[in-house]
Design an enzyme around this catalytic site. Structure first.
Site, PDB file in Angstrom:
ATOM      1  N   LYS A  26      39.015  58.292-135.837  1.00 32.03           N
ATOM      2  CA  LYS A  26      38.449  57.890-134.698  1.00 32.03           C
ATOM      3  C   LYS A  26      37.478  56.822-134.924  1.00 32.03           C
ATOM      4  O   LYS A  26      37.380  55.592-134.426  1.00 32.03           O
ATOM      5  CB  LYS A  26      38.043  58.707-133.665  1.00 32.03           C
ATOM      6  CG  LYS A  26      37.364  58.215-132.263  1.00 32.03           C
ATOM      7  CD  LYS A  26      36.767  59.325-131.645  1.00 32.03           C
ATOM      8  CE  LYS A  26      37.496  60.436-131.108  1.00 32.03           C
ATOM      9  NZ  LYS A  26      38.389  60.417-130.082  1.00 32.03           N
ATOM     10  N   ARG A  96      31.762  62.540-129.597  1.00 29.52           N
ATOM     11  CA  ARG A  96      33.190  63.050-129.840  1.00 29.52           C
ATOM     12  C   ARG A  96      33.434  62.959-131.201  1.00 29.52           C
ATOM     13  O   ARG A  96      32.798  62.560-132.142  1.00 29.52           O
ATOM     14  CB  ARG A  96      34.291  61.952-129.245  1.00 29.52           C
ATOM     15  CG  ARG A  96      34.446  61.647-127.785  1.00 29.52           C
ATOM     16  CD  ARG A  96      35.450  60.620-127.727  1.00 29.52           C
ATOM     17  NE  ARG A  96      35.730  60.470-126.201  1.00 29.52           N
ATOM     18  CZ  ARG A  96      35.204  59.604-125.402  1.00 29.52           C
ATOM     19  NH1 ARG A  96      34.436  58.814-125.887  1.00 29.52           N
ATOM     20  NH2 ARG A  96      35.509  59.749-124.232  1.00 29.52           N
ATOM     21  N   GLY A 105      42.190  67.858-129.206  1.00 29.81           N
ATOM     22  CA  GLY A 105      41.661  68.958-128.453  1.00 29.81           C
ATOM     23  C   GLY A 105      41.099  70.270-129.118  1.00 29.81           C
ATOM     24  O   GLY A 105      40.673  71.404-128.663  1.00 29.81           O
ATOM     25  N   MET A 107      38.513  70.245-131.244  1.00 29.49           N
ATOM     26  CA  MET A 107      37.017  70.131-131.577  1.00 29.49           C
ATOM     27  C   MET A 107      36.491  69.793-130.397  1.00 29.49           C
ATOM     28  O   MET A 107      37.098  69.492-129.419  1.00 29.49           O
ATOM     29  CB  MET A 107      36.684  69.328-132.788  1.00 29.49           C
ATOM     30  CG  MET A 107      37.065  69.961-133.992  1.00 29.49           C
ATOM     31  SD  MET A 107      36.751  68.998-135.319  1.00 29.49           S
ATOM     32  CE  MET A 107      37.755  67.691-135.406  1.00 29.49           C
ATOM     33  N   ARG A 352      45.208  55.462-132.890  1.00 31.63           N
ATOM     34  CA  ARG A 352      45.529  56.108-133.732  1.00 31.63           C
ATOM     35  C   ARG A 352      47.025  56.077-133.726  1.00 31.63           C
ATOM     36  O   ARG A 352      47.547  55.626-132.605  1.00 31.63           O
ATOM     37  CB  ARG A 352      45.077  57.729-133.466  1.00 31.63           C
ATOM     38  CG  ARG A 352      45.271  58.328-132.441  1.00 31.63           C
ATOM     39  CD  ARG A 352      44.842  59.417-132.321  1.00 31.63           C
ATOM     40  NE  ARG A 352      45.268  60.487-131.070  1.00 31.63           N
ATOM     41  CZ  ARG A 352      44.611  61.279-130.438  1.00 31.63           C
ATOM     42  NH1 ARG A 352      43.433  62.096-131.186  1.00 31.63           N
ATOM     43  NH2 ARG A 352      45.057  61.737-129.609  1.00 31.63           N
ATOM     44  N   HIS A 468      47.147  68.370-122.834  1.00 35.60           N
ATOM     45  CA  HIS A 468      46.945  68.896-124.020  1.00 35.60           C
ATOM     46  C   HIS A 468      48.317  69.697-124.287  1.00 35.60           C
ATOM     47  O   HIS A 468      48.879  69.616-125.220  1.00 35.60           O
ATOM     48  CB  HIS A 468      45.932  70.120-123.831  1.00 35.60           C
ATOM     49  CG  HIS A 468      45.754  71.099-124.905  1.00 35.60           C
ATOM     50  ND1 HIS A 468      46.386  72.213-125.085  1.00 35.60           N
ATOM     51  CD2 HIS A 468      45.031  70.959-126.068  1.00 35.60           C
ATOM     52  CE1 HIS A 468      46.127  72.910-126.387  1.00 35.60           C
ATOM     53  NE2 HIS A 468      45.289  71.740-126.793  1.00 35.60           N
ATOM     54  N   SER A 777      67.508  77.505-163.416  1.00 33.13           N
ATOM     55  CA  SER A 777      67.315  77.060-161.848  1.00 33.13           C
ATOM     56  C   SER A 777      65.827  77.886-161.698  1.00 33.13           C
ATOM     57  O   SER A 777      65.918  79.239-161.946  1.00 33.13           O
ATOM     58  CB  SER A 777      68.409  77.661-161.075  1.00 33.13           C
ATOM     59  OG  SER A 777      67.779  77.220-159.709  1.00 33.13           O
ATOM     60  N   CYS A 844      65.818  76.639-156.885  1.00 33.34           N
ATOM     61  CA  CYS A 844      66.663  77.306-155.649  1.00 33.34           C
ATOM     62  C   CYS A 844      65.685  78.048-154.635  1.00 33.34           C
ATOM     63  O   CYS A 844      66.321  78.926-153.738  1.00 33.34           O
ATOM     64  CB  CYS A 844      67.818  78.059-156.132  1.00 33.34           C
ATOM     65  SG  CYS A 844      67.304  79.357-157.160  1.00 33.34           S
ATOM     66  N   TYR A 864      67.764  68.538-159.559  1.00 39.52           N
ATOM     67  CA  TYR A 864      68.251  68.720-158.286  1.00 39.52           C
ATOM     68  C   TYR A 864      67.296  69.745-157.361  1.00 39.52           C
ATOM     69  O   TYR A 864      66.673  70.485-158.149  1.00 39.52           O
ATOM     70  CB  TYR A 864      69.883  69.282-157.957  1.00 39.52           C
ATOM     71  CG  TYR A 864      69.936  70.736-158.690  1.00 39.52           C
ATOM     72  CD1 TYR A 864      69.551  71.930-157.800  1.00 39.52           C
ATOM     73  CD2 TYR A 864      70.423  70.843-159.999  1.00 39.52           C
ATOM     74  CE1 TYR A 864      70.019  73.223-158.343  1.00 39.52           C
ATOM     75  CE2 TYR A 864      70.541  72.079-160.545  1.00 39.52           C
ATOM     76  CZ  TYR A 864      70.379  73.173-159.764  1.00 39.52           C
ATOM     77  OH  TYR A 864      70.708  74.385-160.137  1.00 39.52           O
TER      78      TYR A 864
END
Length: 887
Positions: A26, A96, A105, A107, A352, A468, A777, A844, A864
């Site tokens: 912010k 804020r 929402g 804090m 934002r 909210h 693997s 895996c 992979y």
């Protein structure tokens, strides 16, 4: 001297968007908007470093902060021409929070700070509006008393409702200035009675109280929960933003609202948002009043008669449209903005990067890339792989019968069916008991975060598309219907009234967050399809990524789902899962009960054709793709009979007494079976099991090759090997069977024999194992268990505490523990390639579908990843992102 505070405004701005870690999202964006000339009320940001100091030094502040704070307030005074605590021309501010990552929402916030019995009169005189001044004062008392002094917010709401009843009005805006003056007096009496002290009149005391409350809210329960759910470290801290108030509640030429530069639900390139006339910001986001559409198009979509901002404030709306274009062009991303209109003048309070659904993220990324706003690589990195789950699960069948109970706003897309619960705690309890629940509330608040996470869907009677409930549900990927005003409650009796129906807690409903409809009972669903932007993003990802993506599957259904989602083979087929079917479990138990090799082989002969059939199906589906088959892994006791009927059935099949079966069961029981007689240890003790499985594999290869003309390439995996000798013994059995089957069928089969690296010793001695194994693997589920000494089956009871205390900030079974388990994987890779440079390396465990873990696997050079079928698209995207990030 350390700079703890950074100012922003017209005349000077200390920060910019690059200082996000220091100023929070912010604060950094307020500074950035000021820097590019947008109308931002002046203010300052207390940095995240102060928050760290606050918690490191017993909730105290740096010595220099007090003087810097006063200087920063003086800067706002100079910018606004008002003075803090001046009774004739007062400066009023908001306080804020602002963390590095958005935590909507979670804090605390305090608005209208600086008002007291003297300054409220000055504000009324300056604005020539008593009603506005006392409306702001009563809001401030309520918010400050709740956030800073711990007075129950509901007591003030009750007093407000009582006042409206006494005056015969339905809306707050219909109360007069005299009414609000009386309400302020009532509010102060509530504070005195509940806090046992008067409401503070010194604005400087108020300011320090609010700053401390915001820092303290970084560690409140809802913030901790949100950080845990979103993998935000507690060490980041929050900043505090203090800003000159602009007022949206001064009359009908004032307003407040929230907007998105593109639709956050669908991704459509249209201006989207809501506003309220004569209101303050919390009225919109808290759902206290149901807001109005920003645009005429939006009003028509919602079938609303209430005029949009485009219609009632056309000049200001056009200014806002220009700001929309400026911000999206500047940030090159969809923006979530907050604004206030004071007496016809527009002010920007926040921007934002907006939270969005997976569907919207895909569409925005593709369209922004096609528009030339961002590159394809940037588009791929804009999409959260884990968010793709929203697109891969069932939606409502359009042809299914539906009984509509109510309609609200389509706040977060998708469908969900579950039992009604009326509280967040109850939602969490029922989820723990295995129930699917819909959290039904008048409106949600940040305290409901745990219940929202536990629920499969959310339904609220109040609130809009930016409330909210809507914002949090979209971020979580939960379907949500908000503003369903037909719903009424009797929480004491656990009843919900919808139209003429009475439903009770536990009754089943279905919600459609895409249409805003609520249905009676359970509604049938359909499987999703990949198309449009999804298909385009997947194709871009496939062109970029280096690692292959396979799937963990052992049934034809799973294999087909994975193949349709783009899997490039099977990375893990757990053969033990194939033995639990009713037609096989008896033969399996008969094998376990056998007293000698001959008896075991007789039982295994019954299993051979069944196992061969399984592999034929998988090889046929995965035509031409690799299939890694893990030999029997779990302890034999998992297959043992338990009930009297099961004991008798096995005894009859094995031609032994029930007592013999019972004694054998007791003998096979183990104290710690996860580290007991399992995996390759079974093959060492009972090589006939290994031989049967190998024969089933190779006979299936020959059968499929004869039917299709394509010869499958199986990869036979030896589980839980700690030593090269274990691999060698198993490989010898497998090779001997392969040679025999090839001779019998007159066919040459290409295959690999490898091992699963799931023990620390295997990683440490990987150079020795690689002399025998042609592939590794990494079974990171068990490797995590054995490296950390934590059972994944039991860890849920305490790992939340470990995350909260930053011992393991992220559940190590969800995202790989880089320092411990990751180091073992890297060691195994390096030592394995040292002995066998062309060794094939994969993973895996469940980490194969986790984006952060996949980045690590790219960095260490695996070939992979393999994951569950529905995570294949996420893994395809994450592997592409990993390739881009490691270039």
């Amino acid at each position: 001297m350390t700079q703890w505070i950074y100012s922003f405004g017209k005349s000077a701005t200390d920060g910019n968007a690059s200082l996000r870690n220091l100023l929070g999202g912010k604060g950094a964006n307020l500074a950035e908007m000021s820097g590019i000339g947008l109308p931002v009320p002046p203010g300052f940001t207390i940095s995240t470093e102060v928050c760290k100091h606050f918690y490191d030094h017993e909730k105290t502040y740096p010595n220099e902060l007090s003087q810097q704070l006063r200087s920063a307030v003086a800067y706002i005074e100079a910018e606004t021409g008002r003075a803090f605590s001046d009774p004739t021309n007062p400066l009023i501010v908001s306080v804020r929070s602002g963390a590095r990552e958005s935590m909507p929402g979670m804090m605390d916030t305090v608005l209208n700070l600086g008002l007291n019995d003297a300054t409220v009169a000055g504000l009324a005189s300056k604005a020539n509006d008593v009603r506005f001044a006392y409306d702001s004062y009563r809001r401030f008392i309520q918010m400050y008393s709740d956030v800073v002094m711990g007075v129950d917010y509901g007591l003030f709401e009750d007093a407000l409702e009582d006042m409206k009843v006494q005056r015969g009005v339905l809306e707050d805006t219909k109360l007069s200035g005299e009414d609000l003056q009386a309400l302020v007096a009532i509010y102060k009496d509530i504070v005195q009675g509940e806090a046992d002290k008067a409401f503070p009149q010194d604005p400087w005391q108020q300011l320090w109280g609010a700053v401390g409350a915001v820092f303290a809210s970084w560690m409140n329960a809802r913030a901790i929960t949100y950080r845990r759910l979103n993998n935000i470290p507690a060490t980041w801290g929050t900043a505090v933003n203090v800003q000159a108030m602009v007022f949206g509640n001064m009359g009908d030429d004032c307003a407040t609202g929230v907007a998105f530069t593109r639709d956050p639900s669908t991704g459509e390139n249209c201006f989207y948002g809501e506003f309220l006339i004569n209101a303050q910001g919390e009225d919109v986001v808290a759902g206290i009043r149901t807001p109005l559409s920003l645009t005429l198009e939006g009003r028509k979509k919602n079938d609303s008669n209430a005029l949009s901002m485009q219609e009632v404030m056309p000049d200001v709306f056009n200014q806002l449209v220009a700001v929309r274009k400026t911000l999206e062009k500047h940030y090159r991303d969809m923006q979530d903005i907050e604004f206030t209109v004071q007496q016809g003048v527009l002010f920007m309070l926040q921007t934002r990067s907006g939270k969005r659904t997976a569907e919207a993220a895909l569409r925005m990324a593709v369209e922004m890339a096609d528009e030339g706003m961002i590159t394809r690589d940037e588009a791929l990195c804009r999409i959260d792989p884990n968010g793709l789950d929203q697109l891969l699960h069932p939606t409502l069948d359009p042809n299914a019968e539906k009984v509509v109970l109510a309609r609200g706003l389509p706040a977060s897309p998708g469908a969900a069916c579950g039992k009604i619960v009326l509280s967040a705690d109850r939602a969490e309890e029922m989820k723990a008991a295995g129930e699917y629940v819909i959290l039904v509330r008048l409106e949600t608040s940040p305290e409901d975060i745990h219940g929202m996470h536990a629920a499969v869907g959310i339904l609220t009677a109040r609130g809009g598309m930016t409330s909210h409930a809507a914002v949090v549900a979209r971020g979580m990927g939960r379907p949500c219907v908000s503003g369903a005003s037909e719903i009424r409650f009797n929480e004491i009796r656990g009843e919900v009234f919808i139209a003429d129906q009475v439903l009770s807690e536990g009754d089943i409903i279905t919600i459609n967050g895409t249409t805003g409809e609520v249905y009676e009972g359970k509604v049938n669903t359909i499987q999703p399809k990949m198309s449009g932007a999804f298909a385009k993003v997947m194709s871009w990802a496939d062109k970029v990524r280096r690692m292959e993506v396979r799937t963990n599957a052992e049934t034809p259904t799973e294999a087909l789902v994975a193949l349709n989602f783009g899997a490039q083979g099977i990375g893990l087929c757990r053969t033990e899962h194939m033995f639990f079917d009713s037609d096989r479990i008896v033969a399996m138990r008969q094998m376990i009960m056998a007293a000698d090799t001959e008896g075991r082989e007789r039982a295994l002969a019954k299993l051979l054709p069944m196992q061969r059939r399984d592999f034929e199906e998988l090889f046929t589906i995965m035509a031409g793709l690799p299939v890694t088959i893990r030999l029997l892994d779990p302890p034999l006791h998992e297959f043992l009979p338990h009930s009297v009927d099961e004991l008798a059935e096995v005894a009859a099949a094995a031609d032994v007494t029930v007592e013999t079966v019972r004694q054998r069961t007791i003998k096979l029981a183990e104290t710690n079976p996860m580290l007991g007689h399992r995996g390759c240890r079974l093959a060492v003790t009972y090589p006939e099991i290994c031989r049967m499985q190998a024969r089933a594999i190779f006979e299936a290869v020959c059968s499929v090759a004869k039917k299709t003309g394509q010869i499958p390439t199986p990869e036979v995996m030896v589980p839980l090997a700690a030593t090269a000798r274990e691999v060698s013994l198993c490989k010898a059995e497998i090779d001997a069977v392969a040679d025999a089957v090839m001779v019998e069928n007159g066919m040459t089969i290409s295959y690999l024999v490898g091992t699963m690296i799931e023990l620390p010793r295997a990683s440490i001695c990987a150079d020795e194992l690689a002399a025998e194994a042609e592939f590794f693997s990494f079974g990171t589920n068990d490797l995590t268990q054995t490296a950390l000494g934590i059972s994944r089956d039991d860890a849920g009871s305490f790992l939340h505490d470990y995350a909260d205390k930053d011992i393991y900030p992220i559940d190590p079974f969800v995202s790989i523990d880089l320092k411990g388990v990751g180091a073992l994987v890297e060691m195994g890779v390096q030592l394995g390639r040292k002995t066998r440079p062309d060794i094939k390396l994969g993973i895996c465990g469940e980490h194969g579908g986790d984006g952060a873990s996949i980045l690590f696997f790219e960095q260490v050079g695996l070939d992979y990843v393999s994951c569950s079928p529905y995570r294949v698209p996420a893994a395809r995207l994450a592997t592409a992102q990993a390739t881009i990030k490691t270039r």
